[in-house]
Design a protein around this motif. Structure first.
Motif, short mmCIF file in Angstrom:
data_model
loop_
_atom_site.label_atom_id
_atom_site.label_comp_id
_atom_site.label_asym_id
_atom_site.label_seq_id
_atom_site.Cartn_x
_atom_site.Cartn_y
_atom_site.Cartn_z
N ASN A 1 0.83 -1.21 0.00
CA ASN A 1 0.00 0.00 0.00
C ASN A 1 0.87 1.26 0.00
O ASN A 1 0.56 2.24 -0.69
CB ASN A 1 -0.92 0.01 1.21
CG ASN A 1 -2.00 -1.05 1.12
OD1 ASN A 1 -2.36 -1.47 0.02
ND2 ASN A 1 -2.52 -1.49 2.25
N ASP B 1 -8.30 3.01 -2.91
CA ASP B 1 -9.06 1.97 -2.20
C ASP B 1 -8.08 0.88 -1.78
O ASP B 1 -7.93 -0.13 -2.45
CB ASP B 1 -10.16 1.41 -3.10
CG ASP B 1 -11.02 0.39 -2.36
OD1 ASP B 1 -10.91 0.31 -1.12
OD2 ASP B 1 -11.79 -0.34 -3.01
N ASP C 1 -6.58 -2.02 0.66
CA ASP C 1 -6.98 -3.07 1.61
C ASP C 1 -5.90 -3.19 2.69
O ASP C 1 -4.74 -3.54 2.38
CB ASP C 1 -7.13 -4.40 0.86
CG ASP C 1 -7.64 -5.50 1.78
OD1 ASP C 1 -7.87 -5.22 2.97
OD2 ASP C 1 -7.82 -6.64 1.31
N THR D 1 -5.91 -1.89 -3.89
CA THR D 1 -5.22 -3.13 -3.53
C THR D 1 -6.20 -4.06 -2.83
O THR D 1 -7.17 -3.60 -2.21
CB THR D 1 -4.03 -2.85 -2.59
OG1 THR D 1 -4.53 -2.25 -1.38
CG2 THR D 1 -3.03 -1.92 -3.25
N ARG D 2 -5.92 -5.36 -2.92
CA ARG D 2 -6.79 -6.34 -2.29
C ARG D 2 -5.98 -7.58 -1.95
O ARG D 2 -5.15 -8.01 -2.75
CB ARG D 2 -7.95 -6.71 -3.22
CG ARG D 2 -8.99 -7.64 -2.60
CD ARG D 2 -10.29 -7.58 -3.40
NE ARG D 2 -10.08 -8.06 -4.75
CZ ARG D 2 -10.40 -9.29 -5.17
NH1 ARG D 2 -10.90 -10.15 -4.31
NH2 ARG D 2 -10.21 -9.65 -6.41
N SER D 3 -6.22 -8.12 -0.73
CA SER D 3 -5.53 -9.33 -0.30
C SER D 3 -6.24 -10.55 -0.86
O SER D 3 -7.46 -10.68 -0.76
CB SER D 3 -5.50 -9.41 1.23
OG SER D 3 -4.93 -10.62 1.64
#
Length: 855
Positions: A689, A717, A719, A766-768
């Motif tokens: 991030n 946005d 995460d 970002t997204r896990s």
């Protein structure tokens, strides 16, 4: 009946002479529990007989009373609902009757002014009518008088097709549906046709809010009330006028649904139904004919069943009083019945517990007295035999107890050793404490070699002062002490002469045993137990101490071997890790140096001729301008001048193309040199991030510096679960900067196309994904055509004008993501709308060199 319990001291031993072991046996006898169960059984049986009779009678009475009371309530409420419905019907009929006077005369008789006067008088006499319309026989409106609007005379409005007119002509009367004016007050339309064919129709708009007066006067118990619901389930009248004004929908209530389904007065179906306030009520209903409405009468359950609850309370009080009486009577009768049995049970329990002097005395003259005499004879015989067996039992018990204690202690010690194999101090403390306790020793110590001498390792029974003294004392082999001899001779030393006290011990009158801890014949410690009296240790005790000493040797040897294995394992792991690290660094250095040198060499070889081409092109352009300036003043004819200008223009155009391609090639060389110098940087965990945020800020400020008037909205946005990723932060930042800069360029290009309402937006998210993370970079620019999308990751492919791009950015980004980080990079786009790059990176990808990732 005479009952007694006494001790007979004339036969055998007296009660006071019984052994101490008898008392616990008597106390532990289960006889009192038997008496309590038997007594309680008689009492419970008597109470149960009385309670069951009373309870069954009360339950039947309450059940039938409940059914009759409920049926009576439903009947009364139904009668109240029917009476209330009749009142509402009467209210409407009265309005209908008053309205009928306006339809008596034909339109040919009388004037409109007279009819208007009659209509105004009707509005004064019937407050519920807010508007009256009179229609002639052809369906034309001739007169309309209203409380809420201006009167209308002879409007000529055609209502012949309206149901208010047609239904009234066909059926003489028409009751319209309930509607709400201004979504608050309920109204209905009432149309009445005259008896004569040419009398026409009178249409009245009736305000149903006035029905509230009728409904509010209906009393149902103390807290019950009545209300009216229309055919559509809307509330028409209610004591709470605010519910009516809010146009409340009652169709979801169970009682309303039952009334509409024809089950309005089913007592079982409506039991426990909820009203609009959420209270449980008993409800009855009656239809209001011929309007199609329904009158509901409801009474709260708490009020409806109040008398039933009072009956239950009275029944509970009677049952409680009867139960108390039954318990008291049962106790009285049970005591008289259980008394002899209790005395017999108590005496038998004492005999069974070993008190053979106990005698039971029961004077009832029946079988119980004979049974008591048999118990007395048995006690006398047992008393005689007990005297002979007691000594044998005590002697054997003592032997077994000692043996059991030793075996139990040995098992406990072995458990501690097995659980604490690598905790030597716990094992030694347990061994010396158990040995001292089992061998009846006052003190015990275990010595171990440390710093070239034997020192205290564990102790038992020592005073703090003596323990501290022995911790500082140095024991050595040799001498006449038991410890010195055991260490020097390598065998067990047993002394009872009191001539070899431990250091610091003021009392020489001692017995001592010292057993060396031998490993392959070499002493590795000594086990010592001491008594402060001259009493030798038994053979079993010496054997037990020897066993404990062997266990101590095993524990010490196990710990030594474990430490050696651990140390060796750590050395091997460290060596292996160092070897792997050195190998990885060597391979990475060789690859990085090879590719970096190759790239730098190629770039330098290209740069020299490229500089020559650029300089030559610039110089040629200047020479053409100077030649043109020289020839311009000369006396040339028009055709020659035109040919010179055309040649000059062609040469300058070709030279400009050479300059543009030279600039593009120069940009490619600069990127190659930059890439060969910077390398991949450090491979380490980093916050993805933070990298995306930093890239956004750098690219944004760079775009603002290049295009001062260009504004773009950034959206983020992130995460929080994306977190740390193992990567090359410098290389990944270069990828993000390239993709974000492309997004700025696409958005700026669409803005410059002349779309005034277009708002440039660039978003990063970002997204896990568990063991992976996903990064999305999206712009709303010009998008990418399909033919460009197929080639966009090819080296040196670009759609920018010559000199503005090298065509290496997306190619290098693809290699960094896919080859270097084992990730993926995809693009989703729509021409003229948006472009979105989707990057996935593994969290713990293998650390590859930058050259290895780009081969």
């Amino acid at each position: 009946m005479s009952i007694s319990l006494h001790s007979d001291t004339s036969q055998g031993r007296p009660l006071a002479a019984s052994s101490a072991a008898d008392a616990p046996a008597v106390q532990a006898a289960p006889a009192p529990k038997v008496r309590a169960r038997l007594f309680a059984k008689y009492v419970a049986l008597f109470v149960a007989v009385v309670s069951v009779a009373l309870l069954s009678n009360g339950i039947f009475e309450v059940f039938f009373y409940y059914r009759e009371h409920k049926a009576s309530l439903i009947r009364i409420q139904r009668e109240q609902a029917e009476a209330a419905a009749a009142k509402i019907s009467q209210f409407i009929k009265e309005i209908e009757s008053q309205l009928g006077w306006t339809t008596q005369l034909p339109w040919s008789a009388g004037s409109l002014q007279d009819r208007r006067f009659d209509a105004l008088r009707l509005l004064r006499q019937v407050p519920a009518i807010t508007e009256l319309s009179q229609i002639d026989s052809t369906g034309k409106e001739r007169l309309r008088v209203s409380r809420l609007a201006m009167d209308v005379v002879d409007s000529g409005l055609d209502l012949s097709k309206d149901s208010k007119f047609s239904e009234a002509v066909a059926n003489k009367v028409y009751y319209g549906p309930v509607y709400f004016r201004r979504e608050s007050e309920p109204y209905m339309t009432l149309s009445l046709a005259g008896t004569r064919k040419d009398a026409g129709v009178s249409i009245a708009e009736v305000n149903l809010k006035l029905i509230w007066d009728v409904v509010s006067q209906i009393k149902v118990g103390e807290r019950g009330h009545a209300y009216v619901v229309g055919s559509g389930g809307r509330l028409i009248a209610h004591p709470d006028i605010s519910l009516v004004l809010r146009n409340t929908d009652m169709s979801k209530l169970v009682q309303v649904q039952a009334a509409r389904a024809g089950n309005a007065n089913d007592a079982n179906a409506l039991q426990g139904s909820l009203n609009i306030q959420g209270q449980k009520v008993l409800t009855a209903s009656a239809p209001i004919s011929p309007l199609g409405w329904t009158m509901f009468v409801e009474l709260p359950e708490t009020e409806a069943y109040a008398s039933l609850y009072q009956a239950l309370q009275r029944l509970s009080i009677v049952l409680l009083a009867a139960s108390i009486f039954a318990v008291l009577a049962g106790i009285f009768l049970a005591r008289r019945m259980v008394g002899p049995i209790r005395a017999l049970s108590a005496g038998a329990a004492r005999l069974g517990g070993g008190d053979f002097t106990q005698r039971i005395s029961i004077k009832t003259g029946d079988e119980l007295e004979g049974l008591a005499n048999q118990f007395n004879d048995m006690g006398a015989r047992l008393q005689e035999s007990y005297a002979d067996l007691e000594n044998k039992v005590e002697q054997r018990t003592a032997e077994l107890s000692e043996s059991l204690q030793q075996q139990t202690a040995t098992a406990d010690v072995l458990k501690v050793i097995s659980r604490s194999t690598f905790d030597l101090q716990t094992v030694l403390d347990t061994l010396v404490e158990s040995a001292g306790r089992l061998c009846e020793a006052d003190e015990g110590i275990i010595l171990q070699p440390r710093d070239g001498a034997y020192r205290l390792a564990a102790s038992f029974g020592l005073s703090p002062k003596k323990q501290q003294f022995l911790r500082d004392f140095i024991f050595k082999p040799g001498g006449t002490t038991a410890v010195g001899r055991a260490l020097s001779e390598g065998r067990s030393i047993i002394l009872v002469d009191g001539q070899s006290p431990l250091p610091g011990d003021p009392n020489p009158a001692q017995s001592r045993i010292a057993i060396p801890l031998l490993r392959e014949g070499v002493p590795m410690g000594v086990f010592v137990l001491t008594r402060r009296e001259r009493r030798a240790f038994s053979d079993k005790q010496i054997e037990l101490v020897t066993t404990f000493a062997d266990q101590a040797v095993i524990a010490i040897e196990n710990l030594r071997l474990f430490d050696e294995v651990q140390a060796r394992t750590k050395e091997l792991a460290t060596s292996l890790e160092e070897l792997r690290t050195a190998q990885d660094r060597l391979v990475q250095t060789e690859k990085l140096a090879s590719l970096g040198q190759l790239t730098a060499g190629i770039a330098h070889e290209i740069k020299n001729p490229l500089n020559f081409v650029n300089n030559f092109s610039s110089l040629s352009a200047e020479l053409i301008d100077e030649l043109n300036d020289v020839l311009r003043p000369a006396a040339l004819d028009a055709k020659t001048r035109e040919e010179i200008d055309e040649l000059t223009h062609m040469l300058k155009g070709n030279l400009e193309k050479v300059v543009q391609h030279g600039k593009r090639a120069d940009s490619i060389v600069k990127n190659m040199l930059l890439h060969s110098r910077e390398g991949a940087g450090e491979h380490r965990p980093a916050d993805i991030n933070a990298i995306v945020e930093e890239s956004l800020n750098l690219a944004y400020h760079g775009a603002r510096a290049e295009k001062p008037g260009f504004n773009i909205t950034l959206k983020r946005d992130f995460d929080p679960a994306a977190g740390q990723v193992s990567l090359y932060p410098q290389e990944i930042t270069r990828v993000f900067l390239n993709l974000i800069s492309n997004g700025f360029y696409a958005a700026a290009k669409r803005k410059e196309a002349g779309d005034e309402d277009f708002e440039p937006i660039l978003s990063a998210a970002t997204r896990s994904l568990g063991n992976k993370v996903e990064i999305r970079i999206r712009d709303n620019g010009t998008g990418i055509p399909p033919e460009v999308k197929e080639k966009m990751f090819n080296p040196f492919f670009t759609t920018k004008p010559a000199g503005e791009g090298t065509g290496l950015g997306l190619s290098m980004s693809h290699d960094i993501i896919v080859k270097q980080h084992a990730g993926t990079i995809d693009v989703v786009t729509e021409p003229g709308a948006f472009t979105e790059f989707i990057i996935t990176l593994p969290r713990t990808g293998a650390a590859q060199s930058i050259t290895g990732g780009r081969n």
